[in-house]
Design a protein around this motif. Structure first.
Motif, PDB file in Angstrom:
ATOM      1  N   SER A  79       0.964  -1.227  -0.033  1.00 47.20           N
ATOM      2  CA  SER A  79       0.058  -0.090   0.037  1.00 47.20           C
ATOM      3  C   SER A  79       0.776   1.334  -0.095  1.00 47.20           C
ATOM      4  CB  SER A  79      -0.895  -0.198   1.122  1.00 47.20           C
ATOM      5  OG  SER A  79      -1.912   1.094   1.071  1.00 47.20           O
ATOM      6  N   CYS A  80       2.314   0.899  -0.031  1.00 44.00           N
ATOM      7  CA  CYS A  80       2.921   2.177   0.233  1.00 44.00           C
ATOM      8  C   CYS A  80       4.089   2.619  -1.233  1.00 44.00           C
ATOM      9  CB  CYS A  80       3.736   2.222   1.063  1.00 44.00           C
ATOM     10  SG  CYS A  80       2.770   2.738   2.893  1.00 44.00           S
ATOM     11  N   TYR A 244     -14.784   9.775  -7.301  1.00 46.50           N
ATOM     12  CA  TYR A 244     -13.383  10.097  -6.723  1.00 46.50           C
ATOM     13  C   TYR A 244     -12.328   8.868  -6.879  1.00 46.50           C
ATOM     14  CZ  TYR A 244      -9.417  12.134  -4.013  1.00 46.50           C
ATOM     15  OH  TYR A 244      -8.216  12.403  -3.596  1.00 46.50           O
ATOM     16  N   TYR A 245     -11.220   9.136  -7.409  1.00 42.25           N
ATOM     17  CA  TYR A 245      -9.985   8.144  -7.479  1.00 42.25           C
ATOM     18  C   TYR A 245      -8.999   8.460  -6.288  1.00 42.25           C
ATOM     19  CZ  TYR A 245      -6.613   4.830  -9.749  1.00 42.25           C
ATOM     20  OH  TYR A 245      -5.616   3.979  -9.968  1.00 42.25           O
ATOM     21  N   ASP A 246      -8.670   7.322  -5.722  1.00 42.74           N
ATOM     22  CA  ASP A 246      -7.746   7.685  -4.557  1.00 42.74           C
ATOM     23  C   ASP A 246      -6.567   6.780  -5.301  1.00 42.74           C
ATOM     24  OD1 ASP A 246      -5.631   6.871  -2.629  1.00 42.74           O
ATOM     25  OD2 ASP A 246      -7.260   6.242  -1.249  1.00 42.74           O
ATOM     26  N   GLY A 247      -5.391   7.647  -5.637  1.00 41.98           N
ATOM     27  CA  GLY A 247      -4.557   7.265  -6.597  1.00 41.98           C
ATOM     28  C   GLY A 247      -3.176   6.759  -5.804  1.00 41.98           C
ATOM     29  N   ALA A 248      -3.604   6.169  -4.698  1.00 40.04           N
ATOM     30  CA  ALA A 248      -2.381   5.361  -3.975  1.00 40.04           C
ATOM     31  C   ALA A 248      -1.801   4.375  -4.472  1.00 40.04           C
ATOM     32  CB  ALA A 248      -2.973   5.204  -2.596  1.00 40.04           C
ATOM     33  N   GLU A 427       4.021  -5.760  -1.422  1.00 38.38           N
ATOM     34  CA  GLU A 427       4.208  -4.969  -2.407  1.00 38.38           C
ATOM     35  C   GLU A 427       5.716  -4.856  -3.178  1.00 38.38           C
ATOM     36  OE1 GLU A 427       2.986  -0.559  -4.717  1.00 38.38           O
ATOM     37  OE2 GLU A 427       2.263  -0.983  -2.648  1.00 38.38           O
ATOM     38  N   PRO A 428       6.161  -5.632  -3.769  1.00 37.96           N
ATOM     39  CA  PRO A 428       7.500  -5.685  -4.155  1.00 37.96           C
ATOM     40  C   PRO A 428       7.933  -4.513  -5.345  1.00 37.96           C
ATOM     41  CG  PRO A 428       6.419  -7.403  -5.640  1.00 37.96           C
ATOM     42  CD  PRO A 428       5.235  -6.843  -4.643  1.00 37.96           C
ATOM     43  N   THR A 429       6.881  -3.825  -5.947  1.00 35.01           N
ATOM     44  CA  THR A 429       7.213  -2.816  -6.924  1.00 35.01           C
ATOM     45  C   THR A 429       8.001  -3.303  -8.186  1.00 35.01           C
ATOM     46  OG1 THR A 429       9.383  -1.809  -6.492  1.00 35.01           O
ATOM     47  CG2 THR A 429       7.511  -0.972  -5.307  1.00 35.01           C
ATOM     48  N   GLU A 430       7.914  -2.543  -9.181  1.00 34.39           N
ATOM     49  CA  GLU A 430       8.795  -2.797 -10.465  1.00 34.39           C
ATOM     50  C   GLU A 430      10.392  -2.818 -10.102  1.00 34.39           C
ATOM     51  OE1 GLU A 430       8.704   1.446 -10.505  1.00 34.39           O
ATOM     52  OE2 GLU A 430       7.246  -0.229  -9.674  1.00 34.39           O
ATOM     53  N   SER A 431      10.835  -2.263  -9.119  1.00 35.80           N
ATOM     54  CA  SER A 431      12.293  -1.898  -9.156  1.00 35.80           C
ATOM     55  C   SER A 431      13.093  -3.034  -8.917  1.00 35.80           C
ATOM     56  CB  SER A 431      12.573  -0.897  -8.021  1.00 35.80           C
ATOM     57  OG  SER A 431      11.869   0.252  -8.136  1.00 35.80           O
TER      58      SER A 431
END
Length: 489
Positions: A79-80, A244-248, A427-431
């Motif tokens: 989530s971060c 409304y879109y929460d873009g987190a 959440e691993p992210t793309e990095s």
């Protein structure tokens, strides 16, 4: 406490009479020819540690080594979106033409800075599928508040004073209902389906002429895409409300879909998540807000505008709902975000979402035999386990998270979302590269094995951190909140 890793406080290193600096002893009166009022004069010396320069340098260097960040290891905080922050972004902020700028300089002297601001607004509008953006909000929650104030201004302008309710899914980030309350709305909860998506039937039952907006995060908080979003958008708009879109969770959408094309009217973006600007520890962050055509005039003041001759200026609109920041937001964050976007370019920016999704599904499928997966099927950028599959030994998500620290990994988000009792959000992210993901998977499997065969080992973790496993019950019942209290204990 792990005594071998304990770093003494700077006051513990203090020695009476020791000093690391030599400065003139002029008084204020000697230096300025003026006298301070007695009410502003110190009666006793300031209680500072007395240490030499080398001790100061070593203390703060050693203390900094206890910090954990993306630059030191894998940070799968669900989530971060704790992705890598390219160092070229920091170099851009430090350039001579940017670092010393002052917000109150004449507009003619900051045309380059205003161009950065305006170019980022345009880039975000293109990425989000919106007509216009403001960069003024200082953080994601601040962006939510700003977006809701735009919605409020629009409804009041339409004379719809009775629309006082904001619908919020029960799986939403906690900032959603808080921001709605701050904007003066009443919050109504919308139920979620077993997969965490919005229960459309429950939503329909709560849509009426008292509803101002529905706040949604897509993909949602458990990492699942809202497949019925066109139907939801249609129902909300037919009821006269805004979406409304929460873009987190925008990161996995890059290269896949744009919120404006899904039917959202207002959105915010967390620059410190999706666009690689550092966050945590209180910021700085940024929560730009975008709106569909027709809502631009309600965005907060001031605004950067382009004149017919191409020069830029700062304007104050009469229809704006007001201000949310002292000037134009956290400018250094904008520079970093634009540097990230321009460095990747449109082609590579469109790879971010697919790669983040691939990494998350790779970990999910490698661990789902040992960790309980409450929502089956492919996820987007993140996913949630409900603790270990084998809970017979009483090993909790908290124990798993603390065990990870001994292996050099930051723990994922735990006990959120509240849909599951033992939530473990990853959440691993793309990095992250394949080797890092494989090492994380191996450690998670080892912890699961230890939980079954040697549960006390997992329950006692961590063992290698400066502060090891505390007695949490005693800490809660008899908290030690000051250094003085610790010394007297």
């Amino acid at each position: 406490m792990n005594k071998n890793l304990y770093s003494p406080l700077i006051f513990e290193l203090s020695q009476a009479g020791r000093c690391g600096a030599s400065v003139p002893s002029y008084t204020y009166a000697e230096a300025t020819g003026k006298h301070l009022p007695d009410s502003l004069t110190r009666r006793a010396p300031l209680e500072l540690p007395q240490v030499d320069e080398l001790t100061v340098v070593r203390h703060y260097t050693n203390s900094s080594n206890n910090n954990f960040g993306v630059d030191t290891g894998f940070y799968p905080l669900g989530s971060c979106t704790m992705k890598y922050n390219p160092k070229i972004n920091e170099a851009m902020v430090g350039r001579a033409g940017i670092a010393p700028l002052h917000p109150l300089q004449p507009v003619s002297t900051v045309q380059g800075a205003l161009r950065i601001y305006r170019d980022l607004e345009k880039a975000l509008a293109e990425i989000g599928g919106m007509a216009e953006f403001t960069l003024n909000p200082f953080a994601g929650a601040h962006g939510e508040y700003t977006g809701l104030m735009v919605i409020r201004a629009c409804l009041l302008d339409r004379g719809e004073h009775g629309r006082r309710k904001v619908l919020v899914p029960d799986s939403a980030h906690g900032t959603n209902p808080a921001s709605a309350a701050m904007a003066g709305f009443e919050i109504v909860e919308v139920k979620s389906c077993p997969d965490g998506t919005v229960d459309v039937d429950d939503l329909r039952s709560k849509l009426d002429d008292t509803v101002a907006a529905l706040m949604m995060t897509n993909p949602n908080t458990v990492g699942m895409f809202e497949k019925r979003i066109p139907e939801i958008a249609k129902a909300v708009h037919e009821a006269g409300a805004l979406l409304y879109y929460d873009g987190a969770n925008l990161n996995p959408m890059l290269g896949i879909a744009r919120p404006g094309e899904m039917g959202f009217d207002v959105m915010h973006i967390n620059l410190h998540k999706t666009f690689s600007t550092p966050h945590g520890g209180g910021g700085p962050g940024a929560g730009p807000v975008g709106v569909r055509a027709g809502l631009e005039k309600y965005l907060p003041n001031p605004r950067v505008a382009e004149k017919p001759d191409g020069t830029l200026t700062v304007e104050f609109g009469a229809d704006s709902f007001g201000r949310v920041s002292a000037w134009l937001g956290n400018f250094s964050v904008f520079v970093k975000a634009l540097a990230y976007i321009l460095t990747l370019g449109s082609e590579n920016l469109m790879k971010v979402g697919p790669l983040a999704t691939l990494n998350a599904n790779y970990i999910l499928n490698a661990l789902k035999d040992l960790y309980e997966l409450p929502i089956p099927g492919p996820c987007k950028h993140e996913f949630v386990f409900d603790g270990l599959r084998d809970k017979s030994q009483g090993v909790t998500t908290m124990n798993v998270a603390k065990s990870l620290l001994d292996y050099g990994f930051h723990a994922p988000t735990i006990y959120f979302p509240l849909l599951f009792h033992e939530s473990l959000m990853i959440e691993p992210t793309e990095s992250e590269n394949l080797e890092t993901l494989d090492r994380f998977i191996a450690v998670m499997r080892q912890i699961a094995t230890d939980a079954a065969t040697n549960p006390d080992k997992v329950k006692g973790a961590p063992y290698t951190t400066p502060v090891t496993h505390p007695d949490e019950d005693t800490a809660a019942l008899n908290p030690i909140v000051t250094y003085t209290q610790l010394c007297h204990k």
